[in-house]
Design a protein around this motif. Sequence first.
Motif, short mmCIF file in Angstrom:
data_model
loop_
_atom_site.label_atom_id
_atom_site.label_comp_id
_atom_site.label_asym_id
_atom_site.label_seq_id
_atom_site.Cartn_x
_atom_site.Cartn_y
_atom_site.Cartn_z
N LYS A 80 32.70 -53.78 -46.84
CA LYS A 80 33.44 -54.30 -45.69
C LYS A 80 32.82 -55.56 -45.09
O LYS A 80 33.38 -56.10 -44.14
N PHE A 81 31.71 -56.01 -45.66
CA PHE A 81 31.06 -57.19 -45.10
C PHE A 81 31.73 -58.44 -45.70
O PHE A 81 31.23 -59.06 -46.63
N ASN A 82 32.88 -58.77 -45.17
CA ASN A 82 33.65 -59.92 -45.64
C ASN A 82 34.48 -60.46 -44.49
O ASN A 82 34.44 -59.95 -43.37
N TYR A 83 35.24 -61.48 -44.76
CA TYR A 83 36.03 -62.16 -43.73
C TYR A 83 37.01 -61.21 -43.04
O TYR A 83 37.19 -61.26 -41.82
N ASP A 157 32.00 -63.40 -35.70
CA ASP A 157 32.83 -62.48 -34.92
C ASP A 157 31.94 -61.90 -33.83
O ASP A 157 31.02 -61.14 -34.10
N ALA A 158 32.22 -62.28 -32.59
CA ALA A 158 31.42 -61.85 -31.44
C ALA A 158 32.27 -60.92 -30.57
O ALA A 158 33.42 -61.23 -30.25
N PHE A 159 31.66 -59.78 -30.18
CA PHE A 159 32.39 -58.75 -29.45
C PHE A 159 31.52 -58.23 -28.31
O PHE A 159 30.30 -58.04 -28.46
N PHE A 160 32.16 -57.98 -27.14
CA PHE A 160 31.45 -57.41 -26.00
C PHE A 160 32.36 -56.41 -25.31
O PHE A 160 33.56 -56.66 -25.10
N SER A 161 31.79 -55.24 -24.94
CA SER A 161 32.55 -54.20 -24.24
C SER A 161 31.69 -53.59 -23.15
O SER A 161 30.48 -53.41 -23.33
N VAL A 162 32.33 -53.26 -22.02
CA VAL A 162 31.59 -52.65 -20.91
C VAL A 162 32.52 -51.71 -20.15
O VAL A 162 33.71 -51.96 -20.03
N LYS A 175 36.84 -64.05 -33.16
CA LYS A 175 36.41 -64.29 -34.54
C LYS A 175 36.83 -65.69 -34.94
O LYS A 175 38.03 -66.01 -34.89
N GLY A 176 35.88 -66.50 -35.32
CA GLY A 176 36.17 -67.87 -35.70
C GLY A 176 35.61 -68.21 -37.06
O GLY A 176 34.57 -67.69 -37.47
N LEU A 177 36.31 -69.09 -37.76
CA LEU A 177 35.90 -69.51 -39.10
C LEU A 177 36.19 -70.99 -39.28
O LEU A 177 37.22 -71.49 -38.84
N ARG A 178 35.26 -71.65 -39.95
CA ARG A 178 35.50 -72.99 -40.46
C ARG A 178 34.74 -73.11 -41.77
O ARG A 178 33.56 -72.81 -41.85
N SER A 179 35.45 -73.52 -42.83
CA SER A 179 34.83 -73.65 -44.15
C SER A 179 35.52 -74.78 -44.90
O SER A 179 36.76 -74.81 -45.00
N LEU A 180 34.73 -75.70 -45.42
CA LEU A 180 35.29 -76.87 -46.13
C LEU A 180 35.78 -76.51 -47.52
O LEU A 180 36.79 -77.02 -47.98
N GLY A 181 35.07 -75.60 -48.22
CA GLY A 181 35.46 -75.23 -49.57
C GLY A 181 34.89 -76.18 -50.61
O GLY A 181 34.41 -77.27 -50.30
N ASN A 182 34.95 -75.76 -51.87
CA ASN A 182 34.37 -76.54 -52.97
C ASN A 182 35.36 -77.47 -53.65
O ASN A 182 34.96 -78.37 -54.39
N TYR A 183 36.66 -77.25 -53.43
CA TYR A 183 37.68 -78.10 -54.01
C TYR A 183 38.20 -79.07 -52.95
O TYR A 183 37.99 -78.87 -51.75
N GLN A 184 38.91 -80.09 -53.40
CA GLN A 184 39.45 -81.07 -52.48
C GLN A 184 40.56 -80.47 -51.62
O GLN A 184 41.42 -79.73 -52.10
N HIS A 185 40.52 -80.78 -50.33
CA HIS A 185 41.60 -80.49 -49.39
C HIS A 185 41.95 -79.00 -49.33
O HIS A 185 43.11 -78.61 -49.48
N ILE A 186 40.96 -78.16 -49.09
CA ILE A 186 41.23 -76.72 -48.87
C ILE A 186 40.46 -76.21 -47.66
O ILE A 186 40.09 -75.05 -47.58
N LEU A 187 40.22 -77.08 -46.69
CA LEU A 187 39.52 -76.67 -45.47
C LEU A 187 40.29 -75.55 -44.78
O LEU A 187 41.52 -75.57 -44.71
N THR A 188 39.55 -74.58 -44.25
CA THR A 188 40.15 -73.51 -43.45
C THR A 188 39.52 -73.49 -42.07
O THR A 188 38.31 -73.71 -41.91
N SER A 189 40.34 -73.24 -41.06
CA SER A 189 39.86 -73.15 -39.69
C SER A 189 40.72 -72.12 -38.97
O SER A 189 41.92 -72.32 -38.79
#
Length: 649
Positions: A80-83, A157-162, A175-189
Amino acid sequence: MLKYVFLVFCFLLFSEFIFAQKINKLQNIQNIDSSDVNRKSTSNKGLKNEDATIEQYKIISRKRDTTFLDTTLSVHKDYKFNYLRQDNFELIPFSNIGQTYNSLSKNLFSNSILPVFGARARHFNYMEIDDIDYYHVPTPLTELFFKTAFQQGQVLDAFFSVNTSSQFNFSIAYKGLRSLGNYQHILTSTGNFRITTNYHTKNNRYNLRAHIVTQDLLNQENGGIKDEDIENFESGNEEFIDRAVFDPQFENAENILRGKRFYLEHEYKLLSPKDSITNSLTVGQIIHFEDKYYQFNQNSANNFFGDAFASVIFDKTTLESFYNRIYFNYDNVTFGEFQFNLDYNNYNYGYNRVTVLNNIILPNRIKGNTFAVGAQYNKKFKDLYLSGEILANINGEFEGSKLVANAKYKFDDNFSVETSLKLNSSAPNYNYLLYKSDYINYNWNNIDSFDNENTRQLVLNLNSSKIVNVTFDYTNIDNYTFFAHDKLNNVTKPFQSSEQINYARVKVNKEVKYGKFALDNTILYQNVLNGEQIVNVPDLVSRNTLYYSNHFFKKALFLQTGVTLNYFTKYNMDGYNPLLAEFYVQNDSEIGNFPRLDFFINAKIRQTRIFLKAEHFNAAFTGYNYFSAPNYPYRDFAIRFGLVWNFFL
């Protein structure tokens, strides 16, 4: 707009009510049985409230299933340790984290009796109502999830509960993501922001749960590598080992899925068990509003999708949906729990422009209202648990119905049997019915020509921790609707099958342990009995993990290390269309029969789990024949690490 104002008003009203209550001193809740005595003793270290135990950190699902925070380390935590933060055994990711996933197995049953929004390839990380949990914690709880990505990025992924009192809980997460990737023009945000709250009065007669979620998932799209470059990839040509050298189909497009949702569920017990020992009567309401849109932008039209109306492509599809359920719940100790509900749905799907195609004006919108009635039942007879649900539209443009019946028998703590029968009739997804684009061929209206999909599914689960876990399901579908590529007109468009689909799956899981070594095996066998050119899946999917576990440094460190083998047989894997953000059926290219080996070292120190993995380390010596979809190569060898860290204040 009025629905928006109404929902905001409801949230402000209930917030005012909640915070007007007297804030009581946090009281310890009673301990519940623990399945891990050692975890109880070790997990208390670092807790400010020494009386709190790990079992008191409760996680409550929308269906009111309650678990507690699990800070242990196991091979299943590694899965389960994935995106997505869930086991993706039946999925294969694209090359960059945050892109879509191709499916190695298909669950063809839909729980909805109305069409759902399209662009399904963008929805893997879109958090639906059932994905949101609620919490009850004795002390403030924080969880941080971090994992490296590919080229200039990471996922967090940051979580807080009280609990401000034993009655009121609040949580916030992003939960935030930014990754450029190894191929041209496949950035994810991407970003997923959520707020939850739950509240109950001291006498538990009134209960409230609510959440707000906003999400934006952006992907640059390049159409994959060109046909002439497939040989350069598969041959392992040294000039193309740097994947940025590949010239993709295009480098000027992106798609994005955005959505925001307001959800409120509250109920009041008119008659509680204290009043009548054997009976309780509850009235409740579930109300939510969701506004989402999918957008495809391209700076200049590309003949990859055919001719276009305009030189600059701007496609935007929107859906506004409003849902309101009123229900009455009657619970009797002898006969069980009955619920009767009335549902109202308001939907507005479509586009803000007029399209004329072949002298025919396509409609702009699919909008209207539906009313549905339904009932639910559940009862536990010692070791036998029965539950069921029926729901049907009684008014509106869309016909739809659903019937679900479940039975579970628990022989003992190590063996149980569960079976389900599911029936559903609903219209195909909105983008099958109506779609508009600046690309000429990507415009259609099937509102009056497509029939309801009728699905029947039988499920059987055998769960035995000592012997084996087996899941079997058989699905039968009439009027199955799917995307396929029309080569003649160079368009991926929807089709509805006149052939009945019959599809069977059986999944077996068993872990074998010997001393400090273990072998965890999961094998899925599936067969399409009718419709094998329409529903394409591999015959066999398997995952086998051989690993070693041990404590070190006077049990201050717990470590697991091993190798995971993932494999699936060759088959006509679905293709991916970035304009629609949908997968489509293709029968020209077979993909599969390549092993994926991952070496991992995972460790736990107090409440921190650390993960280090060499992903697909066999890439260079078993051949470059790995793809996630036609023209979309799978991931090369990479070393990635991350952690999950819990704080107890």
